[in-house]
Design a protein around this motif. Structure first.
Motif, mmCIF file in Angstrom:
data_model
loop_
_atom_site.group_PDB
_atom_site.id
_atom_site.type_symbol
_atom_site.label_atom_id
_atom_site.label_comp_id
_atom_site.label_asym_id
_atom_site.label_seq_id
_atom_site.Cartn_x
_atom_site.Cartn_y
_atom_site.Cartn_z
ATOM 1 N N LYS A 287 -17.470 -1.835 -56.216
ATOM 2 C CA LYS A 287 -18.111 -3.063 -56.705
ATOM 3 C C LYS A 287 -19.623 -2.874 -56.823
ATOM 4 C CE LYS A 287 -14.592 -6.301 -55.278
ATOM 5 N NZ LYS A 287 -14.183 -7.366 -54.365
ATOM 6 N N MET A 288 -20.209 -2.024 -55.962
ATOM 7 C CA MET A 288 -21.636 -1.715 -56.086
ATOM 8 C C MET A 288 -21.907 -1.088 -57.453
ATOM 9 S SD MET A 288 -22.392 0.023 -52.416
ATOM 10 C CE MET A 288 -23.901 -0.576 -51.705
ATOM 11 N N ARG A 289 -21.018 -0.197 -57.848
ATOM 12 C CA ARG A 289 -21.163 0.449 -59.147
ATOM 13 C C ARG A 289 -21.045 -0.581 -60.261
ATOM 14 N NH1 ARG A 289 -18.336 5.333 -62.378
ATOM 15 N NH2 ARG A 289 -18.729 4.416 -64.380
ATOM 16 N N GLN A 290 -20.043 -1.444 -60.177
ATOM 17 C CA GLN A 290 -19.853 -2.472 -61.194
ATOM 18 C C GLN A 290 -21.076 -3.386 -61.294
ATOM 19 O OE1 GLN A 290 -16.045 -3.991 -59.741
ATOM 20 N NE2 GLN A 290 -15.208 -3.477 -61.748
ATOM 21 N N GLU A 291 -21.646 -3.736 -60.161
ATOM 22 C CA GLU A 291 -22.843 -4.572 -60.155
ATOM 23 C C GLU A 291 -23.996 -3.862 -60.856
ATOM 24 O OE1 GLU A 291 -26.098 -6.019 -56.953
ATOM 25 O OE2 GLU A 291 -24.018 -6.493 -56.448
ATOM 26 N N ALA A 292 -24.140 -2.565 -60.598
ATOM 27 C CA ALA A 292 -25.208 -1.801 -61.250
ATOM 28 C C ALA A 292 -25.015 -1.764 -62.759
ATOM 29 C CB ALA A 292 -25.249 -0.380 -60.684
ATOM 30 N N GLU A 293 -23.771 -1.607 -63.188
ATOM 31 C CA GLU A 293 -23.482 -1.603 -64.623
ATOM 32 C C GLU A 293 -23.837 -2.955 -65.251
ATOM 33 O OE1 GLU A 293 -19.806 1.483 -65.186
ATOM 34 O OE2 GLU A 293 -19.315 -0.462 -64.291
ATOM 35 N N LEU B 40 -13.035 -0.786 -47.985
ATOM 36 C CA LEU B 40 -14.299 -0.059 -48.063
ATOM 37 C C LEU B 40 -14.482 0.560 -49.449
ATOM 38 C CD1 LEU B 40 -16.847 1.167 -46.811
ATOM 39 C CD2 LEU B 40 -15.401 3.008 -45.884
ATOM 40 N N LEU B 41 -13.458 1.223 -49.946
ATOM 41 C CA LEU B 41 -13.553 1.879 -51.251
ATOM 42 C C LEU B 41 -13.797 0.863 -52.364
ATOM 43 C CD1 LEU B 41 -10.662 4.476 -50.817
ATOM 44 C CD2 LEU B 41 -13.119 4.884 -50.578
ATOM 45 N N GLU C 290 -32.403 4.072 -56.580
ATOM 46 C CA GLU C 290 -31.712 5.220 -57.158
ATOM 47 C C GLU C 290 -30.219 4.958 -57.086
ATOM 48 O OE1 GLU C 290 -30.906 9.979 -56.510
ATOM 49 O OE2 GLU C 290 -31.880 8.841 -54.937
ATOM 50 N N PHE C 291 -29.539 5.061 -58.216
ATOM 51 C CA PHE C 291 -28.093 4.949 -58.272
ATOM 52 C C PHE C 291 -27.544 6.369 -58.285
ATOM 53 C CE2 PHE C 291 -27.848 0.481 -58.789
ATOM 54 C CZ PHE C 291 -29.048 0.130 -59.377
ATOM 55 N N VAL C 292 -26.677 6.671 -57.334
ATOM 56 C CA VAL C 292 -26.301 8.055 -57.105
ATOM 57 C C VAL C 292 -24.788 8.231 -57.006
ATOM 58 C CG1 VAL C 292 -26.534 7.839 -54.597
ATOM 59 C CG2 VAL C 292 -26.838 10.049 -55.648
ATOM 60 N N SER C 293 -24.336 9.343 -57.566
ATOM 61 C CA SER C 293 -22.955 9.792 -57.407
ATOM 62 C C SER C 293 -23.000 11.105 -56.640
ATOM 63 C CB SER C 293 -22.281 9.997 -58.763
ATOM 64 O OG SER C 293 -20.989 10.542 -58.586
ATOM 65 N N ARG D 263 -28.410 3.539 -53.812
ATOM 66 C CA ARG D 263 -27.209 2.743 -54.054
ATOM 67 C C ARG D 263 -26.123 3.629 -54.636
ATOM 68 N NH1 ARG D 263 -29.350 -2.966 -56.603
ATOM 69 N NH2 ARG D 263 -30.898 -3.393 -54.980
ATOM 70 N N ASP D 264 -24.916 3.367 -54.191
ATOM 71 C CA ASP D 264 -23.771 4.173 -54.618
ATOM 72 C C ASP D 264 -23.354 3.827 -56.046
ATOM 73 O OD1 ASP D 264 -23.250 5.561 -52.068
ATOM 74 O OD2 ASP D 264 -22.871 3.525 -51.351
ATOM 75 N N PHE D 265 -23.076 4.871 -56.815
ATOM 76 C CA PHE D 265 -22.584 4.743 -58.188
ATOM 77 C C PHE D 265 -21.551 5.860 -58.399
ATOM 78 C CE2 PHE D 265 -22.684 4.951 -62.826
ATOM 79 C CZ PHE D 265 -22.803 3.624 -63.171
ATOM 80 N N PRO D 266 -20.408 5.756 -57.709
ATOM 81 C CA PRO D 266 -19.437 6.851 -57.757
ATOM 82 C C PRO D 266 -18.844 7.046 -59.144
ATOM 83 C CG PRO D 266 -18.498 4.929 -56.661
ATOM 84 C CD PRO D 266 -19.941 4.628 -56.910
#
Length: 184
Positions: free
Chosen positions: A169-175, A163-164, A58-61, A93-96
């Motif tokens: 980068k987690m979000r970018q990887e998901a994209e 950290l931020l 799950e990608f979550v904001s 997984r974080d997707f801010p």
């Protein structure tokens, strides 16, 4: 913040950091004296058995109302029927989507891993209060204190650029890897 998915990842990163600069008022130097190991902070967070036959990511904001609805109204049923029975493992997984969500994700990553999903549930259940109030950062800090985070860890979740950036980068990887997109 609106992220236009027609722009390149580099352009989106630039747009993101312009929003980030605006959001934190250029206060990027971490005031946290407490150190943490980035690989532990960014380690996957799971619900369920690692041996479950079905793996779900799950990608979550943390500021997304749809994510909150899923966690409040649907995940408990899925957890009871599939996760608790060993059939499904959920990885979050974080997707801010904005600077506030990024900081909430960072704060959640600094929470004791045994309290991680409880904290996430609290963030979603109280999302309207902390994310839409007059002082969302202060409300977020209060929630961090409720789960026992030190002032230093709370400060790190707000302004530690390493950290931020790692979470973004987690979000970018998901994209890139999964073609996850945000369309407002």
């Amino acid at each position: 913040m609106n992220i236009n998915t027609d722009t390149s990842p580099i352009q989106r990163l630039g747009i993101f950091f312009v929003g980030l600069f605006t959001f934190v008022g250029f206060g990027f130097q971490s005031q946290a004296n407490e150190t943490f190991k980035m690989n532990q902070v960014l380690a996957p967070r799971y619900l369920g058995s690692l041996d479950a036959p079905i793996k779900f990511i799950e990608f979550v904001s943390m500021t997304c109302s749809h994510c909150a609805d899923f966690h409040i109204n649907k995940l408990p049923k899925i957890k009871q029927k599939y996760i608790d029975s060993g059939k499904l493992r959920l990885e979050l997984r974080d997707f801010p989507l904005d600077g506030l969500s990024l900081r909430a994700s960072a704060m959640s990553r600094l929470v004791d891993p045994n309290k991680y999903f409880k904290f996430i549930n609290m963030l979603f259940k109280k999302q309207q209060k902390w994310s839409r109030g007059d002082d969302p950062i202060n409300e977020l800090k209060k929630m961090g204190r409720l789960v026992g985070l030190s002032k230093n860890k709370i400060d790190a979740s707000i302004d530690d650029m390493n950290l931020l950036e790692a979470i973004f980068k987690m979000r970018q990887e998901a994209e890139k890897k999964y073609n996850i997109q945000y369309n407002p």
